[in-house]
Each structure stands twice: as structure tokens, then as C-alpha cells.
Design a protein around this motif. Structure first.
Motif, PDB file in Angstrom:
ATOM      1  N   ALA A 115       0.824  -1.271  -0.001  1.00  0.00           N
ATOM      2  CA  ALA A 115       0.089  -0.008  -0.100  1.00  0.00           C
ATOM      3  C   ALA A 115       0.873   1.206   0.052  1.00  0.00           C
ATOM      4  CB  ALA A 115      -0.822  -0.070   1.230  1.00  0.00           C
ATOM      5  N   GLY A 116       0.482   2.273  -0.780  1.00  0.00           N
ATOM      6  CA  GLY A 116       1.224   3.388  -0.758  1.00  0.00           C
ATOM      7  C   GLY A 116       0.310   4.376   0.054  1.00  0.00           C
TER       8      GLY A 116
ATOM      9  N   ARG B  38       8.420   1.359   4.352  1.00  0.00           N
ATOM     10  CA  ARG B  38       9.596   1.696   3.459  1.00  0.00           C
ATOM     11  C   ARG B  38       9.366   3.374   3.272  1.00  0.00           C
ATOM     12  NH1 ARG B  38      12.768  -0.194  -0.498  1.00  0.00           N
ATOM     13  NH2 ARG B  38      12.841  -2.137   1.216  1.00  0.00           N
ATOM     14  N   THR B  39      10.111   4.211   3.653  1.00  0.00           N
ATOM     15  CA  THR B  39      10.022   5.508   3.287  1.00  0.00           C
ATOM     16  C   THR B  39      10.577   5.946   2.070  1.00  0.00           C
ATOM     17  OG1 THR B  39      11.865   6.072   4.642  1.00  0.00           O
ATOM     18  CG2 THR B  39       9.888   6.288   5.933  1.00  0.00           C
ATOM     19  N   VAL B  40      10.117   6.877   1.322  1.00  0.00           N
ATOM     20  CA  VAL B  40      10.676   7.241   0.245  1.00  0.00           C
ATOM     21  C   VAL B  40      10.356   8.635  -0.195  1.00  0.00           C
ATOM     22  CG1 VAL B  40      10.491   6.960  -2.461  1.00  0.00           C
ATOM     23  CG2 VAL B  40       9.996   5.166  -1.082  1.00  0.00           C
ATOM     24  N   ILE B  41      11.593   9.485  -0.297  1.00  0.00           N
ATOM     25  CA  ILE B  41      11.362  10.710  -0.411  1.00  0.00           C
ATOM     26  C   ILE B  41      10.935  11.164  -1.662  1.00  0.00           C
ATOM     27  CG2 ILE B  41      12.928  13.142  -0.517  1.00  0.00           C
ATOM     28  CD1 ILE B  41      14.899  11.701   1.310  1.00  0.00           C
ATOM     29  N   LYS B  42       9.915  12.131  -1.916  1.00  0.00           N
ATOM     30  CA  LYS B  42       9.072  12.497  -3.019  1.00  0.00           C
ATOM     31  C   LYS B  42       8.618  11.254  -3.520  1.00  0.00           C
ATOM     32  CE  LYS B  42      11.657  16.485  -4.340  1.00  0.00           C
ATOM     33  NZ  LYS B  42      12.444  17.444  -5.301  1.00  0.00           N
ATOM     34  N   GLY B  43       8.069  10.244  -2.855  1.00  0.00           N
ATOM     35  CA  GLY B  43       7.473   9.023  -3.213  1.00  0.00           C
ATOM     36  C   GLY B  43       6.039   9.349  -3.877  1.00  0.00           C
ATOM     37  N   ASP B  44       5.695  10.774  -3.722  1.00  0.00           N
ATOM     38  CA  ASP B  44       4.179  11.078  -4.419  1.00  0.00           C
ATOM     39  C   ASP B  44       4.557  11.306  -5.757  1.00  0.00           C
ATOM     40  OD1 ASP B  44       5.666  13.218  -3.779  1.00  0.00           O
ATOM     41  OD2 ASP B  44       4.139  14.146  -2.466  1.00  0.00           O
ATOM     42  N   GLN B  45       5.810  11.365  -6.159  1.00  0.00           N
ATOM     43  CA  GLN B  45       6.387  11.915  -7.520  1.00  0.00           C
ATOM     44  C   GLN B  45       6.886  10.608  -8.138  1.00  0.00           C
ATOM     45  OE1 GLN B  45       8.469  15.387  -8.088  1.00  0.00           O
ATOM     46  NE2 GLN B  45       7.376  16.178  -6.557  1.00  0.00           N
ATOM     47  N   SER B  46       7.361   9.512  -7.332  1.00  0.00           N
ATOM     48  CA  SER B  46       7.911   8.425  -7.924  1.00  0.00           C
ATOM     49  C   SER B  46       7.462   7.087  -7.906  1.00  0.00           C
ATOM     50  CB  SER B  46       9.514   8.345  -7.401  1.00  0.00           C
ATOM     51  OG  SER B  46       9.293   8.129  -5.828  1.00  0.00           O
ATOM     52  N   CYS B  47       6.456   6.851  -6.914  1.00  0.00           N
ATOM     53  CA  CYS B  47       5.736   5.656  -6.723  1.00  0.00           C
ATOM     54  C   CYS B  47       4.284   5.683  -7.074  1.00  0.00           C
ATOM     55  CB  CYS B  47       5.833   5.262  -5.256  1.00  0.00           C
ATOM     56  SG  CYS B  47       7.658   4.954  -4.503  1.00  0.00           S
ATOM     57  N   VAL B  48       3.845   4.677  -7.934  1.00  0.00           N
ATOM     58  CA  VAL B  48       2.363   4.858  -8.421  1.00  0.00           C
ATOM     59  C   VAL B  48       1.434   4.871  -7.274  1.00  0.00           C
ATOM     60  CG1 VAL B  48       0.934   3.334  -9.723  1.00  0.00           C
ATOM     61  CG2 VAL B  48       2.997   4.087 -10.583  1.00  0.00           C
ATOM     62  N   SER B  49       1.857   3.832  -6.206  1.00  0.00           N
ATOM     63  CA  SER B  49       0.853   3.843  -5.235  1.00  0.00           C
ATOM     64  C   SER B  49       0.716   5.082  -4.387  1.00  0.00           C
ATOM     65  CB  SER B  49       0.923   2.219  -4.302  1.00  0.00           C
ATOM     66  OG  SER B  49       2.262   2.659  -3.859  1.00  0.00           O
ATOM     67  N   VAL B  50       1.735   5.668  -3.928  1.00  0.00           N
ATOM     68  CA  VAL B  50       1.864   6.974  -3.131  1.00  0.00           C
ATOM     69  C   VAL B  50       1.334   8.212  -4.202  1.00  0.00           C
ATOM     70  CG1 VAL B  50       3.235   8.502  -2.014  1.00  0.00           C
ATOM     71  CG2 VAL B  50       3.801   6.071  -1.827  1.00  0.00           C
ATOM     72  N   ALA B  51       1.513   8.060  -5.424  1.00  0.00           N
ATOM     73  CA  ALA B  51       0.928   8.996  -6.123  1.00  0.00           C
ATOM     74  C   ALA B  51      -0.641   8.985  -6.242  1.00  0.00           C
ATOM     75  CB  ALA B  51       1.368   9.139  -7.546  1.00  0.00           C
ATOM     76  N   ALA B  52      -1.071   7.809  -6.344  1.00  0.00           N
ATOM     77  CA  ALA B  52      -2.412   7.484  -6.306  1.00  0.00           C
ATOM     78  C   ALA B  52      -3.094   7.956  -5.031  1.00  0.00           C
ATOM     79  CB  ALA B  52      -2.776   6.327  -6.570  1.00  0.00           C
ATOM     80  N   ALA B  53      -2.576   7.731  -3.973  1.00  0.00           N
ATOM     81  CA  ALA B  53      -2.864   8.129  -2.574  1.00  0.00           C
ATOM     82  C   ALA B  53      -2.748   9.622  -2.375  1.00  0.00           C
ATOM     83  CB  ALA B  53      -2.087   7.341  -1.332  1.00  0.00           C
ATOM     84  N   SER B  54      -1.995  10.302  -2.967  1.00  0.00           N
ATOM     85  CA  SER B  54      -1.789  11.796  -2.851  1.00  0.00           C
ATOM     86  C   SER B  54      -3.041  12.402  -3.645  1.00  0.00           C
ATOM     87  CB  SER B  54      -0.475  12.141  -3.749  1.00  0.00           C
ATOM     88  OG  SER B  54      -0.451  13.465  -3.826  1.00  0.00           O
ATOM     89  N   VAL B  55      -3.155  11.950  -4.625  1.00  0.00           N
ATOM     90  CA  VAL B  55      -4.415  12.647  -5.498  1.00  0.00           C
ATOM     91  C   VAL B  55      -6.038  12.172  -4.730  1.00  0.00           C
ATOM     92  CG1 VAL B  55      -5.669  12.773  -7.524  1.00  0.00           C
ATOM     93  CG2 VAL B  55      -3.247  12.343  -7.504  1.00  0.00           C
ATOM     94  N   LEU B  56      -6.012  10.913  -4.273  1.00  0.00           N
ATOM     95  CA  LEU B  56      -7.282  10.814  -3.630  1.00  0.00           C
ATOM     96  C   LEU B  56      -7.241  11.327  -2.317  1.00  0.00           C
ATOM     97  CD1 LEU B  56      -7.070   6.812  -4.503  1.00  0.00           C
ATOM     98  CD2 LEU B  56      -8.856   8.392  -5.102  1.00  0.00           C
TER      99      LEU B  56
END
Length: 233
Positions: free
Chosen positions: A24-25, A132-150
Motif C-alpha cells: 500500500a502507498g 519503506r519511506t521514500v523521499i518524493k514518493g508521491d512523484q516516484s511511486c505509483v501507489s503513493v501518487a494515487a494516494a496523494s491525489v485521492l
């Protein structure tokens, strides 16, 4: 503005190295607002090709975010939203409020994730989750980007509903962040029931300073107030 589309790289890596079946992102919105909840979305996306144009919500226009949410809600395997109220933020502090909201989002998923990808470099979630932490994950990881918009669209809609009760504060336009209209209404009318009363903005308003709440630390002393200056529209 050109951007590099997010990929499934981190999701694939976790599956390959840990045996995770469900990843899950997670992303949050509202951390730096003066009013309203902090909101977190947990999204499980699988490895299918995402909708065209998916990226960090802050890089998208409001119109594009809303259109993309319609596609995302059909495309994601599962998603869930969790919120922490202004009262909970005042009582617990922002880090603990984020943990609470994220836990609610994850608990709302129909299946428990084996691993969670968290945007940023700070794991505010912790045990019992594998993070797993990812800096700028909302730009690089599909699941995190989806979570960001939702998360962004859901919270914006919630703030617009709250704004209907307090039109002078223009919550529909500023989502509870300190815009000029918000600041003016706050100075003239004082905080609404949706304002965070531990935030430092009240220090600059003598007429409302008496309403400020100070969160007690574990030793009984005032604890530092977190997150009051962010502008993550």
C-alpha cells in the motif's frame, strides 16, 4: 510543466525482496493547514499501468485532480481514507495525529498490507507496520501518487462542505490554509469549531490568544507545537 511519471519500481522491489503480496502507498494532506483535519489515504494499486498523467497531487490543477480521481477510484485495487480531527491534532500533536489517521486508513482497507510505502523520510507510522519511506514518493511511486491525489480531492471536498457553514473563511478555496481571506475572517470573527487551537497563528492575534491550547508534554511541561507553517495546497 514536464514531470517524470511515477513507476512501480519500489512496489516491485518490495515484492521481490520481502515476498510481499500486498503493498500500500500512503500520503497525507492537511498537515500545515490552520483548520480542518489531517487526512491520509492508503492505496493498493497492484502493478497495472496507471491512468495517464498520474503524479503528485500538488503538480496537478484542481480540475485535473478531480478528473483523475474518477479514473483512480475505478483503477485502484483498494483505497481507504483516515482522518484526525483538529481536536485530536491539538491533543496529540501532528506526528501522533498522522499516525492515528494513517492507522485508520490502513485499517479501512479490505486486506492488510504486507508492506507500506510512506512518502517522505520520516516513518511516523512505525510498528506493527512494515514501512519503506521514500523521499518524493508521491512523484516516484505509483501507489503513493494515487494516494496523494485521492487524499487531496477527498479533503478538499470535506473542507468545501465545512466552508458552507463559514463562508467568510473561504474554505472551499483555501482548504483551511492561511490565505488572505482566511486570515482576515479569522482576525475579525475568531476561530471556528474546525480550527486547530494549538497552532501558533493565535499568538499574533491578541483578541483570540486566550483560546490557544497548549499540549502538555509527558513531564507536565508544554510540548512543542508541530507543523503550523506548512503550505501544501
Amino acid at each position: 510543466m514536464p514531470y517524470e511519471a511515477p513507476t512501480h519500481s519500489v512496489e516491485r522491489s518490495l515484492r521481490a525482496t520481502t515476498g510481499a503480496k500486498v503493498v500500500a502507498g500512503i500520503d497525507e494532506v492537511g498537515r500545515g493547514a490552520w483548520a480542518g483535519p489531517v487526512s491520509v489515504c492508503a492505496a493498493v494499486t497492484g502493478l497495472r499501468r496507471p491512468p495517464e498523467g498520474l503524479t503528485d497531487s500538488k503538480l496537478l490543477t484542481p480540475k485535473r485532480r478531480v478528473a483523475l480521481v474518477v479514473e483512480l477510484e475505478r483503477w485502484v485495487t483498494a483505497h481507504s481514507l483516515g482522518h484526525a480531527s483538529p481536536e485530536e491534532i491539538d491533543e496529540l500533536g501532528m506526528t501522533a495525529a498522522l499516525r492515528l489517521a494513517a492507522g485508520r486508513a490502513l485499517d479501512g482497507l479490505p486486506v492488510r498490507p504486507d508492506w507500506v510505502i510512506l512518502d517522505g523520510n520520516h516513518d511516523y507510522l512505525g510498528a506493527p507496520w512494515n514501512v519503506r519511506t521514500v523521499i518524493k514518493g508521491d512523484q516516484s511511486c505509483v501507489s503513493v501518487a494515487a494516494a496523494s491525489v485521492l487524499a487531496k480531492v477527498a479533503r478538499d471536498r470535506l473542507m468545501a462542505e465545512l466552508g458552507a457553514q463559514h463562508e467568510d473563511f473561504a474554505f472551499a478555496a483555501n482548504a483551511g490554509y492561511p490565505s488572505p481571506a482566511h486570515k482576515t475572517a479569522l482576525a475579525e470573527r475568531g476561530p471556528t469549531p474546525y480550527h486547530r487551537l494549538s497552532w501558533s497563528y493565535l499568538d499574533a492575534m491578541p483578541q483570540w490568544r486566550h483560546l490557544k491550547k497548549v499540549r502538555a508534554g509527558t513531564d507536565g511541561s508544554p510540548a512543542p507545537i508541530e507543523g503550523q507553517l506548512g503550505f501544501d495546497f
